[in-house]
Write a protein that holds these residues in place. Structure first.
Motif, PDB file in Angstrom:
ATOM      1  N   SER A 193      54.713  -9.892  86.412  1.00  0.00           N
ATOM      2  CA  SER A 193      55.238 -11.048  85.704  1.00  0.00           C
ATOM      3  C   SER A 193      54.918 -12.306  86.496  1.00  0.00           C
ATOM      4  O   SER A 193      54.820 -12.269  87.727  1.00  0.00           O
ATOM      5  CB  SER A 193      56.756 -10.903  85.530  1.00  0.00           C
ATOM      6  OG  SER A 193      57.290 -11.994  84.837  1.00  0.00           O
TER       7      SER A 193
ATOM      8  N   GLN B 242      52.231  -8.647  77.313  1.00  0.00           N
ATOM      9  CA  GLN B 242      53.022  -7.905  76.342  1.00  0.00           C
ATOM     10  C   GLN B 242      54.178  -8.710  75.784  1.00  0.00           C
ATOM     11  O   GLN B 242      54.619  -8.453  74.665  1.00  0.00           O
ATOM     12  CB  GLN B 242      53.518  -6.612  76.960  1.00  0.00           C
ATOM     13  CG  GLN B 242      52.360  -5.688  77.251  1.00  0.00           C
ATOM     14  CD  GLN B 242      52.821  -4.363  77.759  1.00  0.00           C
ATOM     15  OE1 GLN B 242      53.416  -4.288  78.820  1.00  0.00           O
ATOM     16  NE2 GLN B 242      52.572  -3.343  76.995  1.00  0.00           N
TER      17      GLN B 242
ATOM     18  N   THR C 202      54.078  -2.890  72.942  1.00  0.00           N
ATOM     19  CA  THR C 202      52.789  -2.671  73.601  1.00  0.00           C
ATOM     20  C   THR C 202      51.667  -3.467  72.939  1.00  0.00           C
ATOM     21  O   THR C 202      50.508  -3.272  73.249  1.00  0.00           O
ATOM     22  CB  THR C 202      52.432  -1.175  73.599  1.00  0.00           C
ATOM     23  OG1 THR C 202      52.405  -0.718  72.249  1.00  0.00           O
ATOM     24  CG2 THR C 202      53.411  -0.375  74.424  1.00  0.00           C
TER      25      THR C 202
ATOM     26  N   ASN D  76      53.442   0.919  90.082  1.00  0.00           N
ATOM     27  CA  ASN D  76      54.181   0.425  88.921  1.00  0.00           C
ATOM     28  C   ASN D  76      53.337  -0.691  88.289  1.00  0.00           C
ATOM     29  O   ASN D  76      53.496  -1.848  88.657  1.00  0.00           O
ATOM     30  CB  ASN D  76      55.549  -0.086  89.393  1.00  0.00           C
ATOM     31  CG  ASN D  76      56.398  -0.602  88.264  1.00  0.00           C
ATOM     32  OD1 ASN D  76      56.108  -0.391  87.100  1.00  0.00           O
ATOM     33  ND2 ASN D  76      57.460  -1.304  88.619  1.00  0.00           N
TER      34      ASN D  76
ATOM     35  N   THR E 128      56.103  -8.424  91.223  1.00  0.00           N
ATOM     36  CA  THR E 128      55.850  -7.003  91.025  1.00  0.00           C
ATOM     37  C   THR E 128      57.065  -6.243  91.553  1.00  0.00           C
ATOM     38  O   THR E 128      57.954  -6.830  92.164  1.00  0.00           O
ATOM     39  CB  THR E 128      54.584  -6.536  91.781  1.00  0.00           C
ATOM     40  OG1 THR E 128      54.774  -6.749  93.191  1.00  0.00           O
ATOM     41  CG2 THR E 128      53.346  -7.268  91.298  1.00  0.00           C
TER      42      THR E 128
ATOM     43  N   LYS F  77      55.053 -11.479  80.931  1.00  0.00           N
ATOM     44  CA  LYS F  77      55.108 -10.113  81.448  1.00  0.00           C
ATOM     45  C   LYS F  77      53.988  -9.289  80.833  1.00  0.00           C
ATOM     46  O   LYS F  77      53.630  -9.491  79.669  1.00  0.00           O
ATOM     47  CB  LYS F  77      56.443  -9.446  81.093  1.00  0.00           C
ATOM     48  CG  LYS F  77      57.644 -10.101  81.737  1.00  0.00           C
ATOM     49  CD  LYS F  77      58.912  -9.352  81.377  1.00  0.00           C
ATOM     50  CE  LYS F  77      60.113 -10.042  82.014  1.00  0.00           C
ATOM     51  NZ  LYS F  77      61.325  -9.242  81.882  1.00  0.00           N
TER      52      LYS F  77
ATOM     53  N   ILE G 265      53.043  -3.044  86.280  1.00  0.00           N
ATOM     54  CA  ILE G 265      53.642  -4.106  85.464  1.00  0.00           C
ATOM     55  C   ILE G 265      53.858  -5.307  86.374  1.00  0.00           C
ATOM     56  O   ILE G 265      54.262  -5.158  87.526  1.00  0.00           O
ATOM     57  CB  ILE G 265      54.973  -3.657  84.848  1.00  0.00           C
ATOM     58  CG1 ILE G 265      54.747  -2.478  83.911  1.00  0.00           C
ATOM     59  CG2 ILE G 265      55.651  -4.802  84.095  1.00  0.00           C
ATOM     60  CD1 ILE G 265      56.012  -1.818  83.411  1.00  0.00           C
TER      61      ILE G 265
ATOM     62  N   LYS H 242      51.256  -5.451  81.361  1.00  0.00           N
ATOM     63  CA  LYS H 242      50.730  -4.297  82.087  1.00  0.00           C
ATOM     64  C   LYS H 242      49.431  -4.713  82.763  1.00  0.00           C
ATOM     65  O   LYS H 242      48.691  -5.535  82.232  1.00  0.00           O
ATOM     66  CB  LYS H 242      50.477  -3.130  81.137  1.00  0.00           C
ATOM     67  CG  LYS H 242      51.761  -2.539  80.618  1.00  0.00           C
ATOM     68  CD  LYS H 242      51.517  -1.226  79.943  1.00  0.00           C
ATOM     69  CE  LYS H 242      52.867  -0.635  79.558  1.00  0.00           C
ATOM     70  NZ  LYS H 242      52.779   0.728  79.112  1.00  0.00           N
TER      71      LYS H 242
END
Length: 140
Positions: free
Chosen positions: A71, A124, A4, A67, A27, A87, A69, A89
């Motif tokens: 990339s 991250q 994190t 979700n 996503t 990648k 997160i 958050k």
């Protein structure tokens, strides 16, 4: 993504990013169903996050809400020194000073851009995805 700790792109990665015009943003919904869209307004923000301006997100926005997160990858035919998967958050904004800055940036690039949301990605991890023995290795 267990790590994190917020990461920063290297100068080499930032140089590659500057040579790109369109980014593939990935996503997934809460069930893990993937979605990939082309994004023209993705860049390093002043706050150390990646800024992504939502002009036409539909499934992407729903996925980010379910979700948070995302990339994207860095690769350009003009920049042959590397290829990376980033990648992180995300948080979605539709008001505030940074959102207003994002709207101004969007309108400076495309006067009619809807600029519905500012998506901030906290990086991250970054992986090497260039062909060869280091493909798939974490670099940040």
């Amino acid at each position: 993504m267990a790590d994190t700790t917020k990461k920063q792109l290297t100068p080499e990665m930032l140089e590659c990013m500057k040579s790109m015009r369109v980014f593939s943003l990935a996503t997934a919904d809460k069930k893990g169903v993937p979605n990939v869209v082309p994004v023209g307004m993705l860049f390093p923000g002043e706050d150390g996050n990646i800024w992504i301006i939502d002009n036409f997100f539909c499934k992407t926005l729903k996925n980010l809400e379910e979700n948070p997160i995302a990339s994207f990858y860095l690769w350009s035919p003009e920049y042959k020194a590397g290829c990376w998967q980033v990648k992180g958050k995300v948080k979605v904004y539709d008001s505030g000073a940074d959102y207003e800055k994002a709207v101004a940036i969007a309108h400076s690039r495309m006067e009619t851009a809807p600029a519905k949301h500012l998506v901030k990605m906290c990086i991250q991890c970054v992986y090497n995805v260039a062909p060869g023995p280091d493909a798939g290795k974490k670099v940040l």
